[in-house]
Design a protein around this motif. Structure first.
Motif, mmCIF file in Angstrom:
data_model
loop_
_atom_site.group_PDB
_atom_site.id
_atom_site.type_symbol
_atom_site.label_atom_id
_atom_site.label_comp_id
_atom_site.label_asym_id
_atom_site.label_seq_id
_atom_site.Cartn_x
_atom_site.Cartn_y
_atom_site.Cartn_z
ATOM 1 N N ILE A 48 0.824 -1.226 0.000
ATOM 2 C CA ILE A 48 0.000 0.000 0.000
ATOM 3 C C ILE A 48 0.855 1.274 0.000
ATOM 4 C CG2 ILE A 48 -2.056 -1.061 1.025
ATOM 5 C CD1 ILE A 48 -1.081 0.256 3.735
ATOM 6 N N THR A 49 2.159 1.136 -0.230
ATOM 7 C CA THR A 49 3.007 2.326 -0.360
ATOM 8 C C THR A 49 3.575 2.376 -1.781
ATOM 9 O OG1 THR A 49 4.991 1.207 0.440
ATOM 10 C CG2 THR A 49 3.606 2.304 2.087
ATOM 11 N N LYS A 50 4.097 3.550 -2.127
ATOM 12 C CA LYS A 50 4.504 3.800 -3.510
ATOM 13 C C LYS A 50 5.555 2.806 -4.002
ATOM 14 C CE LYS A 50 6.214 8.001 -4.612
ATOM 15 N NZ LYS A 50 6.081 9.444 -4.803
ATOM 16 N N HIS A 64 8.363 -3.973 5.930
ATOM 17 C CA HIS A 64 7.732 -3.439 7.144
ATOM 18 C C HIS A 64 6.217 -3.596 7.051
ATOM 19 C CE1 HIS A 64 6.499 -0.619 10.316
ATOM 20 N NE2 HIS A 64 7.667 -0.929 10.860
ATOM 21 N N TYR A 114 3.510 -0.450 -5.663
ATOM 22 C CA TYR A 114 2.170 -0.306 -5.072
ATOM 23 C C TYR A 114 1.189 -1.281 -5.727
ATOM 24 C CZ TYR A 114 -2.374 1.839 -4.173
ATOM 25 O OH TYR A 114 -3.672 2.064 -3.811
ATOM 26 N N GLY A 144 3.922 -1.812 8.008
ATOM 27 C CA GLY A 144 3.220 -0.577 7.654
ATOM 28 C C GLY A 144 3.099 -0.365 6.148
ATOM 29 N N HIS A 155 8.415 14.023 4.678
ATOM 30 C CA HIS A 155 9.216 15.094 4.068
ATOM 31 C C HIS A 155 9.038 16.349 4.903
ATOM 32 C CE1 HIS A 155 9.672 12.538 0.520
ATOM 33 N NE2 HIS A 155 8.390 12.255 0.683
ATOM 34 N N TYR A 211 -2.169 10.355 0.820
ATOM 35 C CA TYR A 211 -1.037 11.010 0.163
ATOM 36 C C TYR A 211 -1.509 12.093 -0.809
ATOM 37 C CZ TYR A 211 2.652 11.432 -3.405
ATOM 38 O OH TYR A 211 3.563 11.911 -4.309
ATOM 39 N N ALA A 243 -3.758 4.681 2.387
ATOM 40 C CA ALA A 243 -2.509 5.454 2.471
ATOM 41 C C ALA A 243 -2.296 6.289 1.204
ATOM 42 C CB ALA A 243 -1.332 4.500 2.680
ATOM 43 N N GLU A 244 -2.717 5.727 0.054
ATOM 44 C CA GLU A 244 -2.546 6.450 -1.215
ATOM 45 C C GLU A 244 -3.483 7.653 -1.278
ATOM 46 O OE1 GLU A 244 -4.194 4.922 -4.771
ATOM 47 O OE2 GLU A 244 -2.588 5.679 -6.043
ATOM 48 N N ILE A 279 9.656 19.419 -2.658
ATOM 49 C CA ILE A 279 9.818 18.946 -1.271
ATOM 50 C C ILE A 279 9.928 17.417 -1.234
ATOM 51 C CG2 ILE A 279 8.590 18.726 0.946
ATOM 52 C CD1 ILE A 279 7.431 21.593 0.333
ATOM 53 N N ARG A 294 15.320 13.385 -0.613
ATOM 54 C CA ARG A 294 15.312 12.161 0.191
ATOM 55 C C ARG A 294 16.671 11.976 0.842
ATOM 56 N NH1 ARG A 294 11.185 8.642 -0.089
ATOM 57 N NH2 ARG A 294 9.630 9.086 -1.683
ATOM 58 N N VAL A 317 6.060 4.205 8.443
ATOM 59 C CA VAL A 317 5.942 4.053 6.992
ATOM 60 C C VAL A 317 4.642 4.693 6.508
ATOM 61 C CG1 VAL A 317 5.750 2.361 5.119
ATOM 62 C CG2 VAL A 317 7.258 1.893 7.054
ATOM 63 N N THR A 318 4.756 5.590 5.517
ATOM 64 C CA THR A 318 3.553 6.136 4.866
ATOM 65 C C THR A 318 3.705 5.903 3.362
ATOM 66 O OG1 THR A 318 4.483 8.337 4.578
ATOM 67 C CG2 THR A 318 3.281 7.940 6.632
ATOM 68 N N TYR A 319 2.699 6.269 2.591
ATOM 69 C CA TYR A 319 2.711 5.969 1.152
ATOM 70 C C TYR A 319 3.976 6.461 0.456
ATOM 71 C CZ TYR A 319 1.318 5.923 -3.747
ATOM 72 O OH TYR A 319 1.284 5.704 -5.098
ATOM 73 N N SER A 320 4.383 7.698 0.774
ATOM 74 C CA SER A 320 5.562 8.238 0.093
ATOM 75 C C SER A 320 6.606 8.765 1.081
ATOM 76 C CB SER A 320 5.117 9.372 -0.853
ATOM 77 O OG SER A 320 6.222 9.891 -1.548
#
Lengths: 156, 300
Positions: free
Chosen positions: A27-29, A75, A49, A77, B113, B66, B62-63, A130, A134, B107-110
């Protein structure tokens, strides 16, 4: 009576017996799969994803997975459990709400595009700027050590 | 006898439907229907109830969070200028990421920052999904790296608790779910896209109104402070840095300065007292800040 008992058993099965084969959806990019179960372990591969991985053992906040022949730890999460409906095997079923969102139908790039077109004054370029910054793993680990800080996720 | 069973089983299925597990309700009603225990109309009614209950309760993914956060950030950045100091921005990203990785939602989608807004006003904004905007004025009021980490940890707390997302009106979110529907069609119709874009606009408005104008509730602020203390402790930062920073801001608040921050972060005295009380209950060993104090001086 037999019919009713069978029906009740099936209801119980439907309620509790559906999650035998646990599968997880990313569920993350771009989720990193790491060699060991800690944030700064080397990255073995990355999973896009929406890809599905199978649970090969969970330890703490980390799940062991194999993706395209490469094994490592992801992970918890970064994934969401997807319950497999054994009772409906082989039968096309309607998508669940979560799957609809994962398939890309909620607030998506398409909605963002339409929103941006309607609101050209918004500073999306700066948001991209922004997000492009990274801090890589090695630099962050060096920062932690130089500052006498704790490695995140260690021993928790 | 059959009628009694019929009602009993129907009641069970309805209960399943109401508690919101549509998949279970679908399987159960299908079996019940095939066994001749319930009618087709009843089956459809129960499934519909279950779907409605489940739809209203589905959390934002999560998406989705984002894309909402990007729009909130774009809106805030149209009101404030971005402070482009590459070295300082990198420094707050290093501190912020250490704190975020030590949080309950690392942990998040992206990812997380961090960026600086060019204003003397002391303020900070946590966009859903993990982009955190902190003003130059806020940073200038910190005296060491641990206080800076405390400011960022508080905002990471808001992201962890999804305080921004939760400010979206419930009725609006239910409409989003209703528009999406329950079938995974690959493309949206023009009407659906327009409707979703309107709902997205409204959702962004709800979040911006909360984080820029009205502020979070007192309870949300206290919860973010408490989480910040825990994240700082885990990361190896000094949790007392939060109370020293809040103490300084409380004095400023009494003096009537920094309207922006205090309009969205009220009750500094109460926050300070609650954090102090929480710290008093812990048995956390003192931390050595020497290396970080030296590092901080290279930036301020």
């Amino acid at each position: 009576m037999k019919k009713a008992s069978l029906f009740i058993i099936l209801i119980i099965l439907a309620t509790f017996g559906v999650a035998v084969a646990a599968q997880y959806k990313v569920i993350t990019k771009d989720a990193p799969v790491r060699k060991d179960k800690r944030f700064f372990a080397p990255v073995v591969t990355r999973i896009p994803y929406g890809a599905t991985v199978e649970d090969q053992g969970r330890q703490g906040d980390w799940l062991r997975v194999t993706y395209r022949g490469k094994q490592g730890w992801i992970h918890i999460g970064a994934v969401q459990e997807r319950k497999v409906q054994l009772l409906r095997a082989g039968k096309a079923r309607e998508a669940t709400q979560e799957e609809v969102a994962l398939a890309g139908k909620g607030f998506t790039p398409e909605v963002e595009k339409a929103y941006r077109e309607k609101n050209p004054r918004l500073k999306y370029g700066e948001v991209d700027e922004i997000e492009s910054l990274r801090v890589d793993d090695d630099s962050l680990l060096a920062f932690i050590r130089a500052g006498n800080l704790n490695e995140p996720g260690g021993g928790r | 006898m059959k009628t009694t069973k019929f009602y009993r089983l129907s009641a069970v299925l309805l209960l399943v439907a109401i508690i919101g597990c549509a998949e279970v309700a679908k399987v159960g009603t299908e079996i019940g229907y095939q066994q001749g225990l319930i009618t087709k109309e009843m089956k459809e009614g129960i499934v519909k109830t279950a779907e409605q209950a489940e739809a209203a309760s589905r959390p934002m993914t999560a998406e989705e969070e984002y894309f909402l956060g990007r729009a909130v950030g774009a809106e805030i950045l149209s009101r404030y200028s971005l402070y482009r100091n590459e070295r300082l921005t990198r420094y707050i990203n290093e501190i912020g990421n250490v704190v975020a990785l030590s949080s309950d939602r690392p942990v998040t989608y992206s990812g997380y920052h961090f960026a600086i807004l060019d204003t003397d006003e002391a303020n900070a904004f946590a966009c859903p999904g993990g982009t955190i905007l902190v003003t130059r004025g806020m940073l200038q009021r910190t005296k060491n790296e641990d206080e800076l980490a405390a400011v960022l940890a508080h905002e990471v707390g808001h992201v962890n608790h999804k305080d921004g997302v939760n400010s979206i009106q419930q009725a609006r979110w239910i409409q989003v779910i209703a528009t999406i529907g329950t079938t995974a069609a690959k493309t949206l119709s023009k009407g659906e896209l327009d409707k979703l874009t309107d709902l997205f606009t409204g959702s962004v408005g709800d979040v911006v109104k909360t984080i820029v104008a009205n502020g979070y509730s007192r309870d949300q602020e206290l919860a973010a402070d408490q989480s910040a203390l825990v994240f700082l402790h885990r990361a190896g930062y000094d949790p007392f840095a939060l109370t020293s920073y809040l103490g300084r801001l409380a004095k400023e608040q009494t003096g009537g300065a920094s309207a922006g921050f205090f309009s969205t972060h009220p009750g500094m005295d109460k926050r300070l007292a609650a954090s102090q009380a929480y710290l008093d209950q812990q048995n956390w060993a003192p931390v050595d800040r020497t290396a970080r104090d030296r590092r901080f001086k290279q930036y301020f």
